[in-house]
Write a protein that holds these residues in place. Structure first.
Motif, PDB file in Angstrom:
ATOM      1  N   ASN A  22       0.819  -1.222   0.000  1.00 60.20           N
ATOM      2  CA  ASN A  22       0.000   0.000   0.000  1.00 60.20           C
ATOM      3  C   ASN A  22       0.849   1.267   0.000  1.00 60.20           C
ATOM      4  O   ASN A  22       0.497   2.264   0.654  1.00 60.20           O
ATOM      5  CB  ASN A  22      -0.954  -0.002   1.203  1.00 60.20           C
ATOM      6  N   ILE A  23       1.958   1.220  -0.689  1.00 63.07           N
ATOM      7  CA  ILE A  23       2.808   2.394  -0.873  1.00 63.07           C
ATOM      8  C   ILE A  23       2.457   3.007  -2.225  1.00 63.07           C
ATOM      9  O   ILE A  23       2.463   2.315  -3.252  1.00 63.07           O
ATOM     10  CB  ILE A  23       4.297   2.017  -0.837  1.00 63.07           C
ATOM     11  N   ARG A  37       5.461   7.014  -1.991  1.00 63.10           N
ATOM     12  CA  ARG A  37       4.986   7.726  -0.805  1.00 63.10           C
ATOM     13  C   ARG A  37       4.325   6.735   0.138  1.00 63.10           C
ATOM     14  O   ARG A  37       3.437   5.973  -0.247  1.00 63.10           O
ATOM     15  CB  ARG A  37       3.988   8.820  -1.179  1.00 63.10           C
ATOM     16  N   SER A  38       4.798   6.750   1.399  1.00 60.50           N
ATOM     17  CA  SER A  38       4.222   5.927   2.452  1.00 60.50           C
ATOM     18  C   SER A  38       3.852   6.850   3.603  1.00 60.50           C
ATOM     19  O   SER A  38       4.719   7.343   4.322  1.00 60.50           O
ATOM     20  CB  SER A  38       5.226   4.866   2.927  1.00 60.50           C
ATOM     21  N   HIS A  43       9.788   9.111  -1.092  1.00 62.99           N
ATOM     22  CA  HIS A  43      11.109   8.601  -1.441  1.00 62.99           C
ATOM     23  C   HIS A  43      11.218   8.452  -2.949  1.00 62.99           C
ATOM     24  O   HIS A  43      10.245   8.108  -3.627  1.00 62.99           O
ATOM     25  CB  HIS A  43      11.347   7.239  -0.776  1.00 62.99           C
ATOM     26  N   LEU A  44      12.427   8.714  -3.482  1.00 67.77           N
ATOM     27  CA  LEU A  44      12.658   8.643  -4.915  1.00 67.77           C
ATOM     28  C   LEU A  44      13.687   7.567  -5.246  1.00 67.77           C
ATOM     29  O   LEU A  44      14.658   7.371  -4.511  1.00 67.77           O
ATOM     30  CB  LEU A  44      13.165   9.989  -5.446  1.00 67.77           C
ATOM     31  N   ALA A  45      13.478   6.895  -6.369  1.00 71.01           N
ATOM     32  CA  ALA A  45      14.465   5.989  -6.944  1.00 71.01           C
ATOM     33  C   ALA A  45      14.760   6.491  -8.346  1.00 71.01           C
ATOM     34  O   ALA A  45      13.855   6.925  -9.066  1.00 71.01           O
ATOM     35  CB  ALA A  45      13.930   4.557  -6.993  1.00 71.01           C
ATOM     36  N   PHE A  46      16.043   6.431  -8.733  1.00 72.77           N
ATOM     37  CA  PHE A  46      16.428   6.945 -10.042  1.00 72.77           C
ATOM     38  C   PHE A  46      17.330   5.936 -10.748  1.00 72.77           C
ATOM     39  O   PHE A  46      18.277   5.411 -10.142  1.00 72.77           O
ATOM     40  CB  PHE A  46      17.165   8.274  -9.901  1.00 72.77           C
ATOM     41  N   LYS A 313      15.002  -1.889   3.537  1.00 70.77           N
ATOM     42  CA  LYS A 313      15.906  -0.987   4.262  1.00 70.77           C
ATOM     43  C   LYS A 313      15.433   0.468   4.136  1.00 70.77           C
ATOM     44  O   LYS A 313      15.524   1.253   5.079  1.00 70.77           O
ATOM     45  CB  LYS A 313      17.328  -1.106   3.716  1.00 70.77           C
ATOM     46  N   VAL A 314      14.931   0.808   2.959  1.00 68.59           N
ATOM     47  CA  VAL A 314      14.454   2.166   2.725  1.00 68.59           C
ATOM     48  C   VAL A 314      13.259   2.489   3.629  1.00 68.59           C
ATOM     49  O   VAL A 314      13.211   3.565   4.255  1.00 68.59           O
ATOM     50  CB  VAL A 314      14.057   2.353   1.247  1.00 68.59           C
TER      51      VAL A 314
END
Length: 316
Positions: A22-23, A37-38, A43-46, A313-314
């Motif tokens: 549910n993120i 978004r939680s 948080h971003l991943a690139f 971990k994130v």
């Protein structure tokens, strides 16, 4: 070359992870940017980086010469890489110039040099050179497309192993097996290579063979039982295949060395390439972005599990 997001298991893994928890997830820029978004946390991943590494560690890992310098300062065995700046960065180049230093390196390494972009992955723009004209041509081609390059001694690599680590824990360990053929005493090396390589892979596997050998060597009959490597590079994008490494001394040695390298640079989640030359293991490169497209073709469950562990971990 950019891979469409529909073909990138990284995007699928991140999306699948978020939907299961549910993120909220939003994929942008053809899959190269992922926003998650939680609750109140965003948080971003690139590209292939989930965002666990610091900006400094990420930049060092993506800089081949800087990585080698840090590892040497930390006492971690590695393949040395020397930085050379292109015309756009000429103001920062040493007053003595670069060409003389390149020629000195060539003279000091009779087996040749490997010239490559100082930043970049997938083995693009990598040249093995043994002569002054070849060096000049390689440098010109690299600097026409990249702001800087790195030069390392050419070494005979007996084995190359990639270790994917998350906070010093190995989650995937595999060797890179280069494509090869076995002679039958009737067909030439070129005939065997064409027969063994599917048409869709010839553009990645065979250029290295053509660059290394002349027409006479390509047309020579390969004796029965002789094993011939088709590409001197171990890059997965150049035709090498990932093979999971079994438990044993070699696997343990690679993991131990990879952990030392990751700690020296400060990498939390990354893939470290370890090579065996002259019977000893050394670090070749450190990658802050963990790309596992090739491995996903044979072991997708391991790839999903690795990205899931990193994302845990994130969002821990």
């Amino acid at each position: 070359m950019a891979i469409p997001s529909s073909q990138r298991i990284f995007v699928d893994a991140v999306t699948r992870y978020c939907l299961a928890r549910n993120i909220t997830v939003e994929v942008r820029s053809d899959g190269w940017l992922i926003a998650m978004r939680s609750g109140e946390r965003r948080h971003l991943a690139f590209a292939y980086d989930v965002g666990l590494n610091s900006a400094t560690a990420h930049q060092i890992a993506n800089d081949k010469a800087a990585t080698a310098d840090v590892l040497q300062c930390s006492g971690v065995p590695c393949i040395p890489h020397t930085l050379f700046l292109g015309p756009k960065l000429a103001a920062y180049a040493p007053a003595a110039g670069s060409w003389e230093t390149m020629l000195r390196l060539l003279a000091e390494n009779p087996r040749g040099l490997v010239a490559k972009p100082n930043e970049g992955t997938s083995g693009d723009g990598v040249f093995r050179v043994t002569t002054k004209p070849a060096l000049e041509l390689a440098v010109g081609r690299i600097l026409a497309a990249y702001p800087s390059l790195a030069i390392s001694p050419y070494v005979e690599i007996e084995d190359e192993v990639r270790v994917v680590l998350i906070d010093d824990r190995p989650v995937v360990v595999y060797s890179k097996e280069r494509p090869f053929v076995v002679g039958d005493g009737r067909h030439s090396l070129l005939e065997l290579a064409l027969a063994a390589t599917p048409a869709e892979r010839r553009s990645t596997v065979l250029p290295g063979l053509f660059a290394e050998l002349g027409r006479a060597e390509l047309d020579a009959i390969v004796p029965a039982g002789d094993r011939r490597i088709l590409n001197w590079r171990h890059n997965l994008d150049s035709g090498a295949e990932p093979v999971l490494l079994k438990q044993g001394e070699s696997r343990d040695a690679c993991i131990e060395l990879a952990i030392k390298a990751a700690r020296a640079i400060g990498i939390r989640f990354g893939s470290i390439d370890v090579v065996r030359t002259d019977g000893a293991w050394r670090i070749l490169e450190v990658n802050a972005g963990v790309k596992m497209e090739a491995l996903s073709r044979s072991h997708p469950e391991l790839v999903y599990a690795a990205y899931e562990a990193a994302l845990d971990k994130v969002f821990a």
